[in-house]
Design a protein around this motif. Structure first.
Motif, PDB file in Angstrom:
ATOM      1  N   SER A  59      33.490  96.587 -22.848  1.00  0.00           N
ATOM      2  CA  SER A  59      33.102  95.354 -22.161  1.00  0.00           C
ATOM      3  C   SER A  59      32.165  95.657 -21.009  1.00  0.00           C
ATOM      4  CB  SER A  59      34.338  94.623 -21.647  1.00  0.00           C
ATOM      5  OG  SER A  59      33.962  93.459 -20.918  1.00  0.00           O
ATOM      6  N   THR A  69      38.394  81.904 -20.012  1.00  0.00           N
ATOM      7  CA  THR A  69      39.273  81.402 -21.070  1.00  0.00           C
ATOM      8  C   THR A  69      39.264  79.874 -21.103  1.00  0.00           C
ATOM      9  OG1 THR A  69      40.731  83.328 -20.920  1.00  0.00           O
ATOM     10  CG2 THR A  69      41.639  81.345 -21.941  1.00  0.00           C
ATOM     11  N   TYR A 103      31.842  88.088 -27.984  1.00  0.00           N
ATOM     12  CA  TYR A 103      33.126  87.786 -28.623  1.00  0.00           C
ATOM     13  C   TYR A 103      33.793  86.569 -27.995  1.00  0.00           C
ATOM     14  CZ  TYR A 103      33.206  92.442 -30.820  1.00  0.00           C
ATOM     15  OH  TYR A 103      32.919  93.557 -31.570  1.00  0.00           O
ATOM     16  N   SER A 104      34.566  85.866 -28.837  1.00  0.00           N
ATOM     17  CA  SER A 104      35.591  84.942 -28.383  1.00  0.00           C
ATOM     18  C   SER A 104      36.902  85.499 -28.906  1.00  0.00           C
ATOM     19  CB  SER A 104      35.359  83.532 -28.916  1.00  0.00           C
ATOM     20  OG  SER A 104      36.417  82.679 -28.516  1.00  0.00           O
ATOM     21  N   GLY A 105      37.665  86.144 -28.034  1.00  0.00           N
ATOM     22  CA  GLY A 105      38.831  86.879 -28.513  1.00  0.00           C
ATOM     23  C   GLY A 105      38.375  88.002 -29.434  1.00  0.00           C
ATOM     24  N   ALA A 106      38.924  88.013 -30.661  1.00  0.00           N
ATOM     25  CA  ALA A 106      38.538  89.036 -31.636  1.00  0.00           C
ATOM     26  C   ALA A 106      37.395  88.582 -32.536  1.00  0.00           C
ATOM     27  CB  ALA A 106      39.752  89.416 -32.497  1.00  0.00           C
ATOM     28  N   ILE A 169      35.683  79.468 -35.263  1.00  0.00           N
ATOM     29  CA  ILE A 169      36.696  79.806 -34.267  1.00  0.00           C
ATOM     30  C   ILE A 169      37.837  78.791 -34.349  1.00  0.00           C
ATOM     31  CG2 ILE A 169      35.092  80.915 -32.667  1.00  0.00           C
ATOM     32  CD1 ILE A 169      35.283  78.358 -30.938  1.00  0.00           C
ATOM     33  N   SER A 174      43.773  79.316 -27.510  1.00  0.00           N
ATOM     34  CA  SER A 174      42.922  79.631 -26.375  1.00  0.00           C
ATOM     35  C   SER A 174      41.825  80.602 -26.806  1.00  0.00           C
ATOM     36  CB  SER A 174      43.735  80.233 -25.229  1.00  0.00           C
ATOM     37  OG  SER A 174      44.291  81.473 -25.608  1.00  0.00           O
ATOM     38  N   ASN A 175      40.663  80.510 -26.165  1.00  0.00           N
ATOM     39  CA  ASN A 175      39.518  81.356 -26.496  1.00  0.00           C
ATOM     40  C   ASN A 175      38.969  81.995 -25.222  1.00  0.00           C
ATOM     41  OD1 ASN A 175      38.325  80.979 -29.500  1.00  0.00           O
ATOM     42  ND2 ASN A 175      39.425  79.134 -28.881  1.00  0.00           N
ATOM     43  N   THR A 176      38.798  83.317 -25.258  1.00  0.00           N
ATOM     44  CA  THR A 176      38.323  84.068 -24.094  1.00  0.00           C
ATOM     45  C   THR A 176      37.009  84.758 -24.421  1.00  0.00           C
ATOM     46  OG1 THR A 176      40.580  84.443 -23.312  1.00  0.00           O
ATOM     47  CG2 THR A 176      38.851  85.873 -22.419  1.00  0.00           C
ATOM     48  N   ASP A 178      33.950  87.368 -24.065  1.00  0.00           N
ATOM     49  CA  ASP A 178      33.712  88.739 -23.621  1.00  0.00           C
ATOM     50  C   ASP A 178      32.376  89.209 -24.191  1.00  0.00           C
ATOM     51  OD1 ASP A 178      34.075  91.133 -22.330  1.00  0.00           O
ATOM     52  OD2 ASP A 178      35.691  91.858 -23.618  1.00  0.00           O
TER      53      ASP A 178
END
Length: 204
Positions: A59, A69, A103-106, A169, A174-176, A178
């Motif tokens: 990251s 998030t 990324y959004s999560g994985a 997605i 929830s979406n984080t 990165d």
């Protein structure tokens, strides 16, 4: 007085209904999260990221205030966001390559793919991103546009790469966000100093 309700008498029972689209009342904690999220400024980086060097994806986002998030069911169709991140890149020679992944999560939302760089020594770089939620649900979708740019050593001109993708997605989770970088070689490094995320459109 509404929305407070009293049963009357000398020892009245006082109550209030939960608010919804047609009824005044109290907000649940989950309603507050959704309400607070509507603030247009979502995140601001306040410290340099770790220096990313070598062939391990890492990251490039440093610590900051706010949040990257979006809570479960926090997206609506048309929600749009703008992100900008930048810093210093060092130690590249002609032909060295870099890959930037968003990324959004994985879920990989978009990528520059591996592309070759010119020589650069302690020069600036910047990545701008635009996101729009196209559909919501367990199989929702988001479109991403990106523009990665950096300053070359030789003529100090800016060079870069534009990219676009649309991915699935789950907006019910929830979406984080990165941003990660991986080099194609050792001896090159990159760090970020600034990163901001804003919501630029929300359906009324």
């Amino acid at each position: 007085t509404a929305p407070v309700v009293s049963s009357g008498g000398t020892t009245p029972a006082i109550s209030m209904a939960q608010a919804n689209s047609t009824t005044d009342g109290y907000l649940r904690s989950t309603d507050w999260v959704t309400f607070d999220y509507k603030n247009t400024g979502l995140f601001a980086q306040t410290a340099d990221s770790a220096t990313v060097t070598g062939v391990t994806e890492t990251s490039i986002v440093g610590s900051g205030v706010g949040s990257l998030t979006v809570p479960a069911n926090g997206f609506d169709v048309g929600d749009s966001f703008k992100a900008k991140i930048g810093g210093i890149m060092d130690g590249t020679s002609n032909g060295d390559d870099i890959t930037v992944n968003i990324y959004s999560g994985a879920v990989l939302l978009a990528t520059t793919g591996s592309f070759a760089l010119d020589s650069t020594t302690s020069n600036g770089w910047e990545l701008e991103l635009d996101f729009t939620i196209r559909t919501v649900g367990a199989s929702g979708s988001v479109a991403t546009n990106g523009n990665f740019a950096y300053t070359k050593n030789t003529d100090k001109k800016v060079q870069g790469y534009c990219f676009q993708d649309t991915q699935t997605i789950d907006t019910t989770a929830s979406n984080t966000l990165d941003i990660k970088v991986v080099w194609g070689q050792t001896g090159t490094d990159i760090t970020s100093s600034n990163f901001t995320l804003h919501r630029i459109f929300k359906q009324p």
